[in-house]
Design a protein around this motif. Structure first.
Motif, PDB file in Angstrom:
ATOM      1  N   LEU A 193      21.474 -17.475  17.583  1.00  0.00           N
ATOM      2  CA  LEU A 193      21.120 -18.830  17.185  1.00  0.00           C
ATOM      3  C   LEU A 193      22.311 -19.773  17.300  1.00  0.00           C
ATOM      4  N   VAL A 194      22.032 -21.010  17.691  1.00  0.00           N
ATOM      5  CA  VAL A 194      22.991 -22.110  17.611  1.00  0.00           C
ATOM      6  C   VAL A 194      22.428 -23.074  16.584  1.00  0.00           C
ATOM      7  N   ALA A 195      23.215 -23.378  15.560  1.00  0.00           N
ATOM      8  CA  ALA A 195      22.664 -24.111  14.423  1.00  0.00           C
ATOM      9  C   ALA A 195      23.503 -25.314  14.054  1.00  0.00           C
ATOM     10  N   TYR A 196      22.858 -26.222  13.323  1.00  0.00           N
ATOM     11  CA  TYR A 196      23.495 -27.448  12.845  1.00  0.00           C
ATOM     12  C   TYR A 196      24.376 -27.178  11.635  1.00  0.00           C
ATOM     13  N   ALA A 197      23.980 -26.183  10.815  1.00  0.00           N
ATOM     14  CA  ALA A 197      24.714 -25.848   9.593  1.00  0.00           C
ATOM     15  C   ALA A 197      24.514 -24.368   9.286  1.00  0.00           C
ATOM     16  N   GLU A 198      25.367 -23.830   8.421  1.00  0.00           N
ATOM     17  CA  GLU A 198      25.328 -22.405   8.110  1.00  0.00           C
ATOM     18  C   GLU A 198      23.991 -21.975   7.508  1.00  0.00           C
ATOM     19  N   ASP A 199      23.328 -22.848   6.742  1.00  0.00           N
ATOM     20  CA  ASP A 199      22.067 -22.461   6.114  1.00  0.00           C
ATOM     21  C   ASP A 199      20.863 -22.675   7.038  1.00  0.00           C
ATOM     22  N   LEU A 200      21.115 -22.986   8.306  1.00  0.00           N
ATOM     23  CA  LEU A 200      20.074 -23.084   9.347  1.00  0.00           C
ATOM     24  C   LEU A 200      18.929 -24.013   8.945  1.00  0.00           C
ATOM     25  N   PRO A 201      19.195 -25.251   8.522  1.00  0.00           N
ATOM     26  CA  PRO A 201      18.126 -26.084   7.957  1.00  0.00           C
ATOM     27  C   PRO A 201      16.948 -26.315   8.888  1.00  0.00           C
ATOM     28  N   ILE A 202      17.198 -26.665  10.149  1.00  0.00           N
ATOM     29  CA  ILE A 202      16.101 -26.976  11.069  1.00  0.00           C
ATOM     30  C   ILE A 202      15.480 -25.685  11.603  1.00  0.00           C
ATOM     31  N   VAL A 203      16.322 -24.720  11.964  1.00  0.00           N
ATOM     32  CA  VAL A 203      15.830 -23.445  12.491  1.00  0.00           C
ATOM     33  C   VAL A 203      15.001 -22.713  11.439  1.00  0.00           C
ATOM     34  N   ARG A 204      15.518 -22.662  10.216  1.00  0.00           N
ATOM     35  CA  ARG A 204      14.827 -21.962   9.139  1.00  0.00           C
ATOM     36  C   ARG A 204      13.454 -22.576   8.870  1.00  0.00           C
ATOM     37  N   ARG A 205      13.381 -23.906   8.894  1.00  0.00           N
ATOM     38  CA  ARG A 205      12.111 -24.592   8.648  1.00  0.00           C
ATOM     39  C   ARG A 205      11.090 -24.235   9.731  1.00  0.00           C
ATOM     40  N   TYR A 206      11.548 -24.153  10.986  1.00  0.00           N
ATOM     41  CA  TYR A 206      10.644 -23.812  12.090  1.00  0.00           C
ATOM     42  C   TYR A 206      10.111 -22.390  11.917  1.00  0.00           C
ATOM     43  N   TRP A 207      11.016 -21.446  11.632  1.00  0.00           N
ATOM     44  CA  TRP A 207      10.595 -20.050  11.489  1.00  0.00           C
ATOM     45  C   TRP A 207       9.582 -19.907  10.347  1.00  0.00           C
ATOM     46  N   ARG A 208       9.852 -20.558   9.228  1.00  0.00           N
ATOM     47  CA  ARG A 208       8.945 -20.444   8.091  1.00  0.00           C
ATOM     48  C   ARG A 208       7.603 -21.115   8.386  1.00  0.00           C
ATOM     49  N   SER A 209       7.638 -22.251   9.077  1.00  0.00           N
ATOM     50  CA  SER A 209       6.412 -22.969   9.399  1.00  0.00           C
ATOM     51  C   SER A 209       5.553 -22.201  10.386  1.00  0.00           C
ATOM     52  N   LEU A 221      26.746 -19.666  16.701  1.00  0.00           N
ATOM     53  CA  LEU A 221      27.552 -20.888  16.755  1.00  0.00           C
ATOM     54  C   LEU A 221      26.974 -21.906  15.787  1.00  0.00           C
ATOM     55  N   VAL A 222      27.841 -22.557  15.032  1.00  0.00           N
ATOM     56  CA  VAL A 222      27.436 -23.627  14.118  1.00  0.00           C
ATOM     57  C   VAL A 222      28.257 -24.872  14.442  1.00  0.00           C
ATOM     58  N   VAL A 223      27.586 -25.985  14.667  1.00  0.00           N
ATOM     59  CA  VAL A 223      28.272 -27.246  14.956  1.00  0.00           C
ATOM     60  C   VAL A 223      27.441 -28.391  14.365  1.00  0.00           C
ATOM     61  N   PRO A 224      28.034 -29.284  13.570  1.00  0.00           N
ATOM     62  CA  PRO A 224      27.268 -30.300  12.847  1.00  0.00           C
ATOM     63  C   PRO A 224      26.925 -31.537  13.676  1.00  0.00           C
ATOM     64  N   ASP A 225      26.378 -31.332  14.857  1.00  0.00           N
ATOM     65  CA  ASP A 225      25.940 -32.431  15.707  1.00  0.00           C
ATOM     66  C   ASP A 225      24.874 -31.863  16.634  1.00  0.00           C
ATOM     67  N   LEU A 226      23.662 -32.402  16.568  1.00  0.00           N
ATOM     68  CA  LEU A 226      22.562 -31.848  17.351  1.00  0.00           C
ATOM     69  C   LEU A 226      22.792 -32.005  18.852  1.00  0.00           C
ATOM     70  N   ARG A 227      23.552 -33.013  19.269  1.00  0.00           N
ATOM     71  CA  ARG A 227      23.869 -33.152  20.693  1.00  0.00           C
ATOM     72  C   ARG A 227      24.766 -32.014  21.146  1.00  0.00           C
ATOM     73  N   ALA A 228      25.694 -31.605  20.286  1.00  0.00           N
ATOM     74  CA  ALA A 228      26.551 -30.462  20.604  1.00  0.00           C
ATOM     75  C   ALA A 228      25.749 -29.165  20.582  1.00  0.00           C
ATOM     76  N   VAL A 229      24.782 -29.064  19.662  1.00  0.00           N
ATOM     77  CA  VAL A 229      23.899 -27.899  19.647  1.00  0.00           C
ATOM     78  C   VAL A 229      23.178 -27.779  20.979  1.00  0.00           C
ATOM     79  N   LEU A 230      22.620 -28.894  21.467  1.00  0.00           N
ATOM     80  CA  LEU A 230      21.908 -28.881  22.749  1.00  0.00           C
ATOM     81  C   LEU A 230      22.841 -28.474  23.889  1.00  0.00           C
TER      82      LEU A 230
END
Length: 301
Positions: A193-209, A221-230
């Motif tokens: 996974l490449v994530a915005y934050a350590e607690d995987l806020p967006i990824v975790r929400r998708y998996w649970r949904s 990899l964790v980086v606090p910018d969605l453009r960098a994630v992309l």
């Protein structure tokens, strides 16, 4: 050197995200806009937009060009055009929002107001922090992915973000489609996974949904910018969940692919928030109106 008309047409397409919307604002036909855009791309020897059924997504060169020429072209059009077409907008507005959305959508939509005299100060950050600053009187408006809970803040729904699970083609080929249909969590579990934050806020929400549980995957990899994630995903570092408006160009270019196709994509509502009971001047009203108008043109994000 490109002429003023070509650059003005380019800016309308960039700001509206649509050739047809740009044609309507310019008062010309869509083929005329298409032809002017083609001439500009030919003169610059570069592609400026990726066309799809969702509209016209700007390339990196288009984003840079809009930043370079936007204010100058608006200024020239204002100076050369009728004086009563675009009245001056006076005043200072302090607006906050997520860095990615403000960069890609909101600030380009507000550029014309700046050219008309508006002074704009932007604060980039997380929803809760920005809403607290709004409640404390440090900001006038906030585009928030968090629904405000403070009594002093009032918000109206603005637009929905649509989230996609994406990865590079090389990793997509490692997913067994039969297993994905039967047990998606297991089929995707080997993907980093490449994530915005350590607690995987967006990824975790998708998996649970979509899958009813947290992702068991390793976070690479964790980086606090969605453009960098992309950028990291496109380079092959792993997979992630990102809003459609941010990944549309990369999808169309084949840099990333959608790994999972839910019947109803997960959505997150964005809000335009202000302070309750505080009288706003014409500058704040103009910004609110322009952001709302632009959101209607975007459709879903």
């Amino acid at each position: 050197m490109p002429g003023l008309d070509l650059l003005a047409t380019f800016l309308e397409v960039y700001r509206t995200g649509s050739l047809s919307a740009a044609a309507e604002r310019l008062g010309v036909s869509q083929p005329a806009v298409t032809g002017q855009l083609a001439r500009l791309e030919e003169q610059l020897s570069t592609r400026l937009f990726v066309r799809s059924r969702r509209g016209a997504e700007p390339t990196e060169r288009a984003v840079a060009l809009a930043a370079e020429v936007g204010l100058h072209v608006d200024g020239l059009r204002s100076a050369l055009g009728p004086r009563d077409v675009e009245p001056a907008v006076r005043g200072l507005v302090r607006i906050g929002g997520a860095a990615e959305l403000m960069t890609v959508r909101v600030l380009p939509a507000l550029a014309r107001l700046v050219a008309q005299g508006l002074q704009l100060r932007t604060t980039l950050g997380l929803g809760d922090e920005l809403l607290a600053a709004l409640a404390a009187g440090h900001l006038d408006l906030v585009v928030s992915s968090v629904r405000p809970r403070q009594d002093v803040v009032v918000a109206t729904p603005l637009v929905d973000e649509e989230f996609l699970l994406v990865g590079p083609p090389a990793l997509a080929h490692t997913v067994d489609p039969v297993r994905l249909a039967a047990d998606p969590v297991a089929a995707l579990a080997h993907l980093p996974l490449v994530a915005y934050a350590e607690d995987l806020p967006i990824v975790r929400r998708y998996w649970r949904s979509e899958f009813g549980r947290r992702p068991p995957n390793t976070t690479a990899l964790v980086v606090p910018d969605l453009r960098a994630v992309l950028a990291a995903v496109a380079a092959g570092a792993g997979v992630s969940v990102l809003p459609r408006y941010l990944v549309a160009s990369a999808l169309d270019a084949g840099q990333v692919v959608e790994l999972h196709h839910p019947e109803a994509p997960p959505l997150n509502t964005l809000y335009l928030a202000g302070r309750r009971g505080v009288p706003h001047g014409p500058a704040v009203a103009a910004v609110r109106a322009r952001v709302t108008e632009a959101a209607a043109e975007w459709g879903s994000l």
